[in-house]
Design a protein around this motif. Structure first.
Motif, short mmCIF file in Angstrom:
data_model
loop_
_atom_site.label_atom_id
_atom_site.label_comp_id
_atom_site.label_asym_id
_atom_site.label_seq_id
_atom_site.Cartn_x
_atom_site.Cartn_y
_atom_site.Cartn_z
N GLN A 136 -42.05 -22.21 21.20
CA GLN A 136 -42.94 -22.47 19.89
C GLN A 136 -41.99 -23.16 18.78
O GLN A 136 -42.77 -23.72 17.80
N ILE A 137 -41.00 -23.01 18.56
CA ILE A 137 -39.85 -23.62 17.30
C ILE A 137 -40.32 -25.43 17.70
O ILE A 137 -40.82 -26.38 16.88
N HIS A 192 -29.53 -22.01 20.28
CA HIS A 192 -27.52 -21.45 19.79
C HIS A 192 -27.68 -22.72 19.26
O HIS A 192 -26.83 -22.42 18.00
N ALA A 193 -27.87 -24.11 19.56
CA ALA A 193 -27.15 -24.73 19.38
C ALA A 193 -28.23 -25.01 18.04
O ALA A 193 -27.48 -25.60 16.88
N ILE A 194 -29.66 -24.55 17.90
CA ILE A 194 -30.54 -24.36 16.98
C ILE A 194 -29.47 -23.64 15.80
O ILE A 194 -29.54 -23.58 14.78
N ALA A 195 -29.22 -22.79 15.93
CA ALA A 195 -29.12 -21.65 14.82
C ALA A 195 -27.52 -22.12 14.83
O ALA A 195 -27.31 -21.82 13.52
N GLU A 196 -26.31 -22.40 15.14
CA GLU A 196 -25.15 -22.89 14.93
C GLU A 196 -25.62 -23.71 13.26
O GLU A 196 -24.97 -24.20 12.82
N ALA A 200 -34.93 -23.48 7.60
CA ALA A 200 -33.32 -24.13 7.83
C ALA A 200 -33.46 -24.76 8.98
O ALA A 200 -33.01 -25.27 9.89
N ILE A 201 -34.12 -23.31 10.18
CA ILE A 201 -34.34 -23.39 11.42
C ILE A 201 -34.90 -24.87 11.81
O ILE A 201 -34.28 -25.40 12.85
N SER A 218 -28.10 -16.52 16.86
CA SER A 218 -29.07 -16.40 17.87
C SER A 218 -30.44 -15.29 17.42
O SER A 218 -31.28 -15.85 17.48
N GLY A 219 -29.91 -14.18 17.27
CA GLY A 219 -30.96 -13.34 17.12
C GLY A 219 -31.26 -14.03 15.66
O GLY A 219 -32.76 -12.68 15.64
N LEU A 220 -31.05 -14.42 15.00
CA LEU A 220 -31.90 -13.96 13.45
C LEU A 220 -33.12 -15.49 14.19
O LEU A 220 -34.36 -15.08 13.44
#
Length: 211
Positions: free
Chosen positions: A62-63, A40-44, A20-21, A50-52
């Motif tokens: 890296q992403i 933060h945008a990726i996490a949302e 999903a990320i 964001s911590g996850l």
């Protein structure tokens, strides 16, 4: 619930989060480029904290490297399938270049960002590795054509580098978002055909040499 089943479910959940990320990052890049793919945008977008995200990836770089790696893996699979197919080498080369360029033009922002947008050294290194994989697919087609007498280049590696350079860098202008170049479908098809024709003609044995 057994420990094994809990462990298996946890592993599945972790893999889902990771996918999903990466998918969220890819979608953000496709919309606005590398600059929009912030943690933060990726996490949302992925529906996680964001911590996850940082539990799976050290940083944004890296992403992005993994997004690029996965995108190129898909392209290489398509090229390899064409190389292994029943067509003649000339037709394989034409089809391979056509497929690559057409797919890039179908997702212009994503393709531009993954191939050309200014980025940090880790992404540039992955771009270099990606071109090596694409070059290998082209070498298989070119080597076959050399054996059958359809292609007449001097050096296989150089010929493959020239083909890859053409099919990637020629699309900088139409892909570059800042130029606002818009192609209608008919011109896009014509543009793609010109590139594929050029690559095939560049390595083909000229008819006068066959006499």
């Amino acid at each position: 619930m057994s420990g094994y089943k809990r462990s298996s479910l946890m592993q599945d959940r972790m893999e889902q989060n990771r996918k999903a990320i990466l998918q969220s990052a890819r979608e953000l890049i496709a919309q606005g480029g590398l600059k929009d793919a912030q943690i933060h945008a990726i996490a949302e977008r992925a529906g996680v904290s964001s911590g996850l995200v940082y539990r799976y990836f050290e940083n944004k770089g890296q992403i992005l490297v993994e997004v690029l790696s996965e995108a190129i893996k898909q392209e290489v699979q398509i090229l390899d399938a064409i190389a292994a197919g029943p067509l003649t080498p000339k037709d394989k080369l034409h089809k391979a270049v056509t497929a690559f360029v057409k797919r890039a033009l179908n997702s212009p922002q994503l393709a531009y960002s993954l191939m050309f947008e200014p980025a940090d050294p880790a992404i540039e290194h992955e771009r270099f590795r990606s071109k090596q994989f694409i070059k290998q697919s082209m070498k298989e087609i070119l080597a076959e054509g050399k054996v059958t007498g359809e292609f007449g280049f001097e050096d296989l590696n150089t010929a493959a580098l020239c083909v890859v350079g053409t099919m990637t860098f020629v699309v900088i202008e139409p892909l570059n978002p800042s130029r606002n170049v818009m192609f209608d479908q008919s011109y896009r098809d014509y543009f793609v055909k010109q590139i594929a024709d050029f690559c095939v003609n560049a390595v083909s044995v000229k008819e006068e040499n066959l006499i």
